[in-house]
Design an enzyme around this catalytic site. Structure first.
Site, PDB file in Angstrom:
ATOM      1  N   LYS A 142       3.291  27.637 -19.509  1.00  0.00           N
ATOM      2  CA  LYS A 142       2.392  26.911 -18.595  1.00  0.00           C
ATOM      3  C   LYS A 142       1.246  26.218 -19.338  1.00  0.00           C
ATOM      4  CE  LYS A 142      -1.264  29.967 -17.212  1.00  0.00           C
ATOM      5  NZ  LYS A 142      -2.464  29.763 -16.475  1.00  0.00           N
ATOM      6  N   LYS A 163      -1.757  37.573 -23.101  1.00  0.00           N
ATOM      7  CA  LYS A 163      -3.067  37.386 -23.739  1.00  0.00           C
ATOM      8  C   LYS A 163      -3.377  38.482 -24.748  1.00  0.00           C
ATOM      9  CE  LYS A 163      -5.302  34.330 -20.482  1.00  0.00           C
ATOM     10  NZ  LYS A 163      -6.425  34.033 -19.616  1.00  0.00           N
ATOM     11  N   LYS A 192      -5.976  26.027 -20.082  1.00  0.00           N
ATOM     12  CA  LYS A 192      -7.169  25.405 -20.647  1.00  0.00           C
ATOM     13  C   LYS A 192      -7.534  25.999 -22.003  1.00  0.00           C
ATOM     14  CE  LYS A 192      -9.692  27.082 -16.798  1.00  0.00           C
ATOM     15  NZ  LYS A 192      -9.354  28.501 -16.655  1.00  0.00           N
TER      16      LYS A 192
HETATM   17  N1  AQP Z   1      -0.410  25.342 -15.493  1.00  0.00           N
HETATM   18  C1  AQP Z   1      -0.799  25.608 -14.257  1.00  0.00           C
HETATM   19  N2  AQP Z   1      -0.136  25.084 -13.200  1.00  0.00           N
HETATM   20  C2  AQP Z   1      -0.544  25.351 -11.933  1.00  0.00           C
HETATM   21  N3  AQP Z   1      -1.616  26.134 -11.637  1.00  0.00           N
HETATM   22  C3  AQP Z   1      -2.299  26.674 -12.676  1.00  0.00           C
HETATM   23  N4  AQP Z   1      -3.386  27.476 -12.744  1.00  0.00           N
HETATM   24  C4  AQP Z   1      -3.673  27.737 -14.028  1.00  0.00           C
HETATM   25  N5  AQP Z   1      -2.805  27.105 -14.837  1.00  0.00           N
HETATM   26  C5  AQP Z   1      -1.936  26.444 -14.015  1.00  0.00           C
HETATM   27  C6  AQP Z   1      -4.126  27.945 -11.587  1.00  0.00           C
HETATM   28  O1  AQP Z   1      -5.478  27.549 -11.766  1.00  0.00           O
HETATM   29  C7  AQP Z   1      -6.337  28.547 -11.204  1.00  0.00           C
HETATM   30  C8  AQP Z   1      -7.411  28.912 -12.177  1.00  0.00           C
HETATM   31  O2  AQP Z   1      -6.970  29.810 -13.106  1.00  0.00           O
HETATM   32  P1  AQP Z   1      -7.970  30.659 -14.013  1.00  0.00           P
HETATM   33  O3  AQP Z   1      -8.873  29.800 -14.758  1.00  0.00           O
HETATM   34  O4  AQP Z   1      -8.650  31.687 -13.206  1.00  0.00           O
HETATM   35  O5  AQP Z   1      -6.988  31.407 -14.960  1.00  0.00           O
HETATM   36  P2  AQP Z   1      -5.610  31.037 -15.512  1.00  0.00           P
HETATM   37  O6  AQP Z   1      -4.583  31.129 -14.446  1.00  0.00           O
HETATM   38  O7  AQP Z   1      -5.420  31.943 -16.694  1.00  0.00           O
HETATM   39  O8  AQP Z   1      -5.777  29.510 -15.966  1.00  0.00           O
HETATM   40  P3  AQP Z   1      -5.692  28.904 -17.421  1.00  0.00           P
HETATM   41  O9  AQP Z   1      -5.936  27.446 -17.327  1.00  0.00           O
HETATM   42  O10 AQP Z   1      -4.429  29.349 -18.085  1.00  0.00           O
HETATM   43  O11 AQP Z   1      -6.948  29.571 -18.104  1.00  0.00           O
HETATM   44  P4  AQP Z   1      -7.031  30.384 -19.448  1.00  0.00           P
HETATM   45  O12 AQP Z   1      -6.456  29.480 -20.510  1.00  0.00           O
HETATM   46  O13 AQP Z   1      -8.467  30.675 -19.634  1.00  0.00           O
HETATM   47  O14 AQP Z   1      -6.222  31.627 -19.252  1.00  0.00           O
HETATM   48  C9  AQP Z   1      -5.438  29.701 -10.767  1.00  0.00           C
HETATM   49  O15 AQP Z   1      -5.202  29.596  -9.387  1.00  0.00           O
HETATM   50  C10 AQP Z   1      -4.163  29.465 -11.528  1.00  0.00           C
HETATM   51  O16 AQP Z   1      -3.037  29.978 -10.869  1.00  0.00           O
END
Ligand code: AQP
Length: 332
Positions: A196, A114, A199
């Site tokens: 991965k 990030k 969002k």
């Molecule tokens: N691609 C994924 N596959 C499986 N699990 C996932 N998680 C995120 N992406 C995947 C799980 O969702 C939970 C919420 O995560 P978060 O919002 O706290 O942060 P993150 O892991 O950084 O999720 P994103 O979607 O990638 O958000 P952004 O884009 O804002 O950084 C966690 O349990 C994560 O493991």
């Protein structure tokens, strides 16, 4: 004694199928198990570690709460709350900053990924895992249901807890363990299947969002990057197809062998249609419930969930923080 479960999701946009299959769907399963006491929060403090527009953030926070409920989280069975409503998260984060090393934080993969997207890297982004450790340790969580990407942050939370206990006093913090469901632990981007699904991905075709229409899901899956073999086979050499098979398996409960058998005489076109249809069928009831709850008549209900959740979480958090303040030598 029930085992304590805690997890949260950042309100950084609409949830993806990755968030749902990797995390939220597991929260819903765990809440049905009487051996566990669950707390699920909306990680709004975490979300501002990357730029957020305030009005959009406010909308996202409310939307995540509704998505939690639409996916089946039951406020009668769990404590559901917003992180910023319980000020002890930030306060314990500060204490834990003093038991954490710069070197270990700079090795975090999420930080490395990030920070590449920020010109001026925010201290909050660097410090994200410490706040996450505070979230978990505040409630003596035994298990934290997360996707694979959060495993490293769980490990550092354990290291911080161990270090605090060894500096000050044994057993102040419980050592948490991750709860990761293998096949759905890492749902990949539809456009770059070695990365991965996220969002906040700039390419909106890379992710399926929980509120995407059937047509959008069909279009995104049809455009998903695969390979030129035209053979539905589960293999690490075929990351695009492997990802679609993982998704299809997760939403239909079919094994990889069953899926290979089902599509042995058809090409990717038919397979992709089946994947998109199964995903849309899974999301349809969630979307119906979302639309119902996202109306003015449910405003008070949503507020009452957050108030009740924050009150309960605060009762626990305040006692833990008191214990920590006392342990480090502050005067009550
Ligand atoms: N691609 C994924 N596959 C499986 N699990 C996932 N998680 C995120 N992406 C995947 C799980 O969702 C939970 C919420 O995560 P978060 O919002 O706290 O942060 P993150 O892991 O950084 O999720 P994103 O979607 O990638 O958000 P952004 O884009 O804002 O950084 C966690 O349990 C994560 O493991």
């Amino acid at each position: 004694m029930k085992k304590q479960i805690l997890s949260g999701i950042q309100p950084s946009g609409i949830l993806t199928l990755g968030n749902y299959l990797g995390a939220l769907r597991n929260f819903v399963k765990i809440q049905e198990d009487d051996n566990y006491e669950c707390k699920f929060f909306i990680a709004d403090l975490h979300s501002i570690t990357v730029p957020q527009e305030p009005e959009q953030l406010r909308k996202n926070i409310k939307s995540i709460l509704i998505q939690y409920l639409a996916c089946g989280l039951d406020p009668e069975k769990n404590t559901i709350f917003m992180q910023s409503h319980v000020h002890e998260h930030a306060e314990l984060g500060w204490i834990l900053n003093n038991c954490t090393y710069m070197g270990e934080l700079s090795r975090m993969t999420q930080y490395k990924d990030k920070s590449k997207k920020q010109d001026n890297i925010r201290v909050g982004l660097f410090d994200y895992p410490v706040l996450m450790a505070a979230d978990i340790l505040l409630y003596d969580a035994d298990y934290v249901p997360v996707g694979e990407d959060q495993r490293q942050h769980l490990e550092i939370a354990r290291d911080i807890a161990k270090r605090f206990n060894s500096i000050y006093k044994d057993d102040v913090f419980k050592l948490p363990k991750p709860l990761i469901t293998e096949n759905t632990a890492r749902i990949m981007s539809l456009q770059e299947p070695t990365k991965k699904m996220s969002k906040s991905d700039d390419n909106k075709d890379a992710s399926i969002f929980l509120l995407d229409s059937r047509d959008e899901i069909m279009r995104k899956v049809k455009r998903a990057v695969t390979d030129s073999e035209n053979c539905v086979k589960y293999s690490d050499d075929k990351p695009g197809i492997k990802n679609l098979m993982n998704i299809y398996s997760a939403v239909t409960d079919k094994s990889y062998t069953e899926i290979e058998e089902e599509f042995k005489d058809s090409g990717y076109g038919q397979f992709k249609t089946a994947v998109a249809t199964a995903v849309a069928d899974t999301l349809e009831p969630i979307q119906e419930k979302y639309n119902k709850l996202n109306s003015p008549e449910y405003e008070d209900y949503l507020k009452s969930i957050c108030e009740k959740g924050a009150k309960h979480a605060h009762e626990i958090a305040k006692n833990k923080l008191k214990e920590v303040y006392d342990t480090v030598g502050f005067i009550a």
